[in-house]
Write a protein that holds these residues in place. Structure first.
Motif, PDB file in Angstrom:
ATOM      1  N   LEU A   1      59.892  43.298  32.819  1.00  0.00           N
ATOM      2  CA  LEU A   1      59.382  44.569  32.306  1.00  0.00           C
ATOM      3  C   LEU A   1      59.395  44.638  30.782  1.00  0.00           C
ATOM      4  N   SER A   2      59.796  43.560  30.121  1.00  0.00           N
ATOM      5  CA  SER A   2      59.965  43.601  28.665  1.00  0.00           C
ATOM      6  C   SER A   2      58.735  43.127  27.893  1.00  0.00           C
ATOM      7  N   GLY A   3      57.753  42.560  28.593  1.00  0.00           N
ATOM      8  CA  GLY A   3      56.573  42.042  27.903  1.00  0.00           C
ATOM      9  C   GLY A   3      55.547  43.119  27.604  1.00  0.00           C
ATOM     10  N   ASN A   4      54.663  42.835  26.665  1.00  0.00           N
ATOM     11  CA  ASN A   4      53.578  43.750  26.311  1.00  0.00           C
ATOM     12  C   ASN A   4      52.379  43.546  27.232  1.00  0.00           C
ATOM     13  N   ILE A   5      51.631  44.605  27.430  1.00  0.00           N
ATOM     14  CA  ILE A   5      50.431  44.550  28.264  1.00  0.00           C
ATOM     15  C   ILE A   5      49.224  44.265  27.372  1.00  0.00           C
ATOM     16  N   LYS A   6      48.463  43.230  27.724  1.00  0.00           N
ATOM     17  CA  LYS A   6      47.228  42.907  27.002  1.00  0.00           C
ATOM     18  C   LYS A   6      46.055  43.500  27.769  1.00  0.00           C
ATOM     19  N   ILE A   7      45.251  44.286  27.078  1.00  0.00           N
ATOM     20  CA  ILE A   7      44.179  45.037  27.726  1.00  0.00           C
ATOM     21  C   ILE A   7      43.206  44.113  28.457  1.00  0.00           C
ATOM     22  N   GLY A   8      42.826  43.010  27.828  1.00  0.00           N
ATOM     23  CA  GLY A   8      41.887  42.092  28.463  1.00  0.00           C
ATOM     24  C   GLY A   8      42.428  41.526  29.756  1.00  0.00           C
ATOM     25  N   LYS A   9      43.685  41.133  29.742  1.00  0.00           N
ATOM     26  CA  LYS A   9      44.319  40.585  30.945  1.00  0.00           C
ATOM     27  C   LYS A   9      44.457  41.661  32.023  1.00  0.00           C
ATOM     28  N   LEU A  10      44.782  42.887  31.601  1.00  0.00           N
ATOM     29  CA  LEU A  10      44.921  43.981  32.560  1.00  0.00           C
ATOM     30  C   LEU A  10      43.578  44.284  33.227  1.00  0.00           C
ATOM     31  N   LEU A  11      42.509  44.305  32.442  1.00  0.00           N
ATOM     32  CA  LEU A  11      41.185  44.565  33.007  1.00  0.00           C
ATOM     33  C   LEU A  11      40.795  43.486  34.010  1.00  0.00           C
ATOM     34  N   LEU A  12      41.144  42.236  33.721  1.00  0.00           N
ATOM     35  CA  LEU A  12      40.853  41.144  34.642  1.00  0.00           C
ATOM     36  C   LEU A  12      41.616  41.334  35.954  1.00  0.00           C
ATOM     37  N   VAL A  13      42.893  41.708  35.846  1.00  0.00           N
ATOM     38  CA  VAL A  13      43.713  41.952  37.042  1.00  0.00           C
ATOM     39  C   VAL A  13      43.118  43.083  37.873  1.00  0.00           C
ATOM     40  N   LEU A  14      42.689  44.156  37.213  1.00  0.00           N
ATOM     41  CA  LEU A  14      42.122  45.299  37.935  1.00  0.00           C
ATOM     42  C   LEU A  14      40.782  44.944  38.573  1.00  0.00           C
ATOM     43  N   LEU A  15      39.988  44.120  37.893  1.00  0.00           N
ATOM     44  CA  LEU A  15      38.703  43.681  38.465  1.00  0.00           C
ATOM     45  C   LEU A  15      38.928  42.819  39.706  1.00  0.00           C
ATOM     46  N   ILE A  16      39.912  41.939  39.652  1.00  0.00           N
ATOM     47  CA  ILE A  16      40.237  41.117  40.818  1.00  0.00           C
ATOM     48  C   ILE A  16      40.697  42.004  41.965  1.00  0.00           C
ATOM     49  N   THR A  17      41.550  42.982  41.654  1.00  0.00           N
ATOM     50  CA  THR A  17      42.036  43.919  42.669  1.00  0.00           C
ATOM     51  C   THR A  17      40.883  44.697  43.281  1.00  0.00           C
ATOM     52  N   LEU A  18      39.980  45.164  42.429  1.00  0.00           N
ATOM     53  CA  LEU A  18      38.807  45.905  42.913  1.00  0.00           C
ATOM     54  C   LEU A  18      37.917  45.032  43.776  1.00  0.00           C
ATOM     55  N   GLY A  19      37.749  43.781  43.371  1.00  0.00           N
ATOM     56  CA  GLY A  19      36.867  42.877  44.108  1.00  0.00           C
ATOM     57  C   GLY A  19      37.395  42.485  45.472  1.00  0.00           C
ATOM     58  N   ILE A  20      38.716  42.391  45.602  1.00  0.00           N
ATOM     59  CA  ILE A  20      39.296  41.955  46.873  1.00  0.00           C
ATOM     60  C   ILE A  20      39.467  43.116  47.864  1.00  0.00           C
ATOM     61  N   THR A  21      39.388  44.355  47.383  1.00  0.00           N
ATOM     62  CA  THR A  21      39.605  45.518  48.246  1.00  0.00           C
ATOM     63  C   THR A  21      38.669  45.569  49.448  1.00  0.00           C
ATOM     64  N   PRO A  22      37.338  45.411  49.280  1.00  0.00           N
ATOM     65  CA  PRO A  22      36.460  45.462  50.461  1.00  0.00           C
ATOM     66  C   PRO A  22      36.773  44.379  51.485  1.00  0.00           C
ATOM     67  N   MET A  23      37.154  43.184  51.026  1.00  0.00           N
ATOM     68  CA  MET A  23      37.485  42.100  51.950  1.00  0.00           C
ATOM     69  C   MET A  23      38.728  42.443  52.770  1.00  0.00           C
ATOM     70  N   LEU A  24      39.726  43.000  52.116  1.00  0.00           N
ATOM     71  CA  LEU A  24      40.958  43.366  52.820  1.00  0.00           C
ATOM     72  C   LEU A  24      40.692  44.465  53.847  1.00  0.00           C
ATOM     73  N   GLN A  25      39.856  45.421  53.483  1.00  0.00           N
ATOM     74  CA  GLN A  25      39.515  46.489  54.418  1.00  0.00           C
ATOM     75  C   GLN A  25      38.720  45.953  55.600  1.00  0.00           C
ATOM     76  N   LEU A  26      37.846  44.988  55.336  1.00  0.00           N
ATOM     77  CA  LEU A  26      37.060  44.371  56.410  1.00  0.00           C
ATOM     78  C   LEU A  26      37.971  43.636  57.386  1.00  0.00           C
ATOM     79  N   ILE A  27      38.915  42.875  56.854  1.00  0.00           N
ATOM     80  CA  ILE A  27      39.854  42.129  57.706  1.00  0.00           C
ATOM     81  C   ILE A  27      40.655  43.090  58.578  1.00  0.00           C
ATOM     82  N   GLU A  28      41.155  44.164  57.977  1.00  0.00           N
ATOM     83  CA  GLU A  28      41.928  45.137  58.755  1.00  0.00           C
ATOM     84  C   GLU A  28      41.068  45.780  59.834  1.00  0.00           C
ATOM     85  N   GLY A  29      39.807  46.072  59.499  1.00  0.00           N
ATOM     86  CA  GLY A  29      38.904  46.664  60.483  1.00  0.00           C
ATOM     87  C   GLY A  29      38.630  45.732  61.652  1.00  0.00           C
ATOM     88  N   LEU A  30      38.466  44.435  61.369  1.00  0.00           N
ATOM     89  CA  LEU A  30      38.217  43.461  62.438  1.00  0.00           C
ATOM     90  C   LEU A  30      39.433  43.303  63.341  1.00  0.00           C
TER      91      LEU A  30
END
Length: 250
Positions: free
Chosen positions: A94-123
Motif C-alpha cells: 500500500l506504500s507505492g504511488n498510483i500511476k494514472i496510465g497503469k491504472l487506466l490500463l488495469v481498468l480497461l482490462i477489467t472492463l474488457g473481461i467483464t462480459p466474458m465472466l458474465q457469459l461464463i456464469e450465465g452458461l
C-alpha cells in the motif's frame, strides 16, 4: 517487538489462520448475541432474503454484511501485517504511488473481461447440479436480489459502498495483500500462489454458478498484484468491477 517475519512459515500460517478463526467467531457471536437482540430479528430472517423482503430487514442485513466483511477480511489482514512487518503498509503493498496510465490500463482490462465472466456464469447457471446445489444457488441469488433492490438513488450509493468499495478494500487486503504473499514466500512459485488464492477467493463467495468467473477474476487480480506490486490497483479494479455490475443492475 519480535515480528512474525522472523518466525517459521508454519508459525506464520498458523497465526494467520488463528486470526481468521478468531474474527469469524467474533462475528458469529455478534450476529447471534447482539444484532438479533438489538433489532429483534432472527438469524434465519437475516439469511432468508429476497427482493420482496421488507426494506427495513434488507437495510439491517446490508449493514451487517458491511461490518462483517470488514471484520472478516480487512481487520485480520491489517492486524497480521502489523504483527508481521515494522512497515505494515509496505508489506501489504500500500506504500507505492498510483500511476494514472497503469491504472487506466488495469481498468480497461477489467472492463474488457467483464462480459466474458458474465457469459461464463450465465452458461454454468444452465447446468443442473442437483436439487441441493440448485437450492443453495437460489438462496444466494435471492440475497443478491435483495441487496440490489434499489428504488432510490441513495440505495445505489449504499450498494456501491457495501458491495463494491468495502469488499474491494477488505478482500484485496486479505487475499492478495496477505494470503497470496505468504503463500508465495512459502512455495516460491507465484503462479501457484495466484491460482490457490483464486480458488479460495472463489470458494469464499459461496456462488456455485459464479465459481469459475470469480476464480478467473481473482486470478487476474493476483497477476495484477504480482506485476505491479501495488495493492491499490487491485482495490480500485475490484471496486470498479463490482460497481460496474451494480450500476448496470440499477
Amino acid at each position: 517487538m519480535r515480528y512474525l517475519r522472523t518466525y517459521s512459515r508454519i508459525a506464520q500460517v498458523s497465526i494467520f489462520l488463528f486470526l481468521v478463526f478468531a474474527f469469524f467467531l467474533i462475528v458469529s457471536l455478534l450476529l447471534s448475541g447482539v444484532v438479533t437482540k438489538m433489532f429483534d430479528i432472527s438469524l434465519e430472517q437475516l439469511s432468508s432474503l429476497s427482493a420482496s423482503t421488507p426494506m427495513r430487514l434488507i437495510t439491517i442485513s446490508v449493514w451487517v454484511q458491511a461490518v462483517s466483511s470488514l471484520m472478516l477480511f480487512a481487520v485480520p489482514a491489517l492486524l497480521f501485517a502489523y504483527l508481521y512487518h515494522p512497515r505494515a503498509s509496505e508489506f501489504l503493498g500500500l506504500s507505492g504511488n498510483i500511476k494514472i496510465g497503469k491504472l487506466l490500463l488495469v481498468l480497461l482490462i477489467t472492463l474488457g473481461i467483464t462480459p466474458m465472466l458474465q457469459l461464463i456464469e450465465g452458461l454454468i447457471s444452465n447446468i443442473d447440479f442437483g436439487a441441493s446445489i440448485k437450492q443453495s444457488q437460489k438462496e444466494n441469488d435471492d440475497t443478491m436480489a435483495a441487496f440490489l433492490n434499489m428504488p432510490y438513488i441513495s440505495y445505489l450509493f449504499r450498494a456501491v459502498l457495501v458491495m463494491a468499495i468495502i469488499p474491494g478494500l477488505g478482500e484485496e487486503l486479505f487475499f492478495r495483500g496477505v494470503m497470496m504473499r505468504i503463500t508465495h514466500r512459502s512455495m516460491r512459485n507465484f503462479r501457484f500462489s495466484i491460482l490457490m488464492t483464486g480458488v479460495i477467493f472463489a470458494m469464499a463467495h459461496s456462488n456455485i454458478c459464479g465459481f469459475v468467473s470469480i476464480f478467473l477474476a481473482g486470478s487476474l487480480l493476483g497477476y495484477i498484484y504480482y506485476l505491479t506490486g501495488n495493492l491499490w490497483y487491485n482495490i480500485i479494479a475490484h471496486a470498479f468491477f463490482n460497481s460496474l455490475q451494480i450500476i448496470l443492475e440499477y
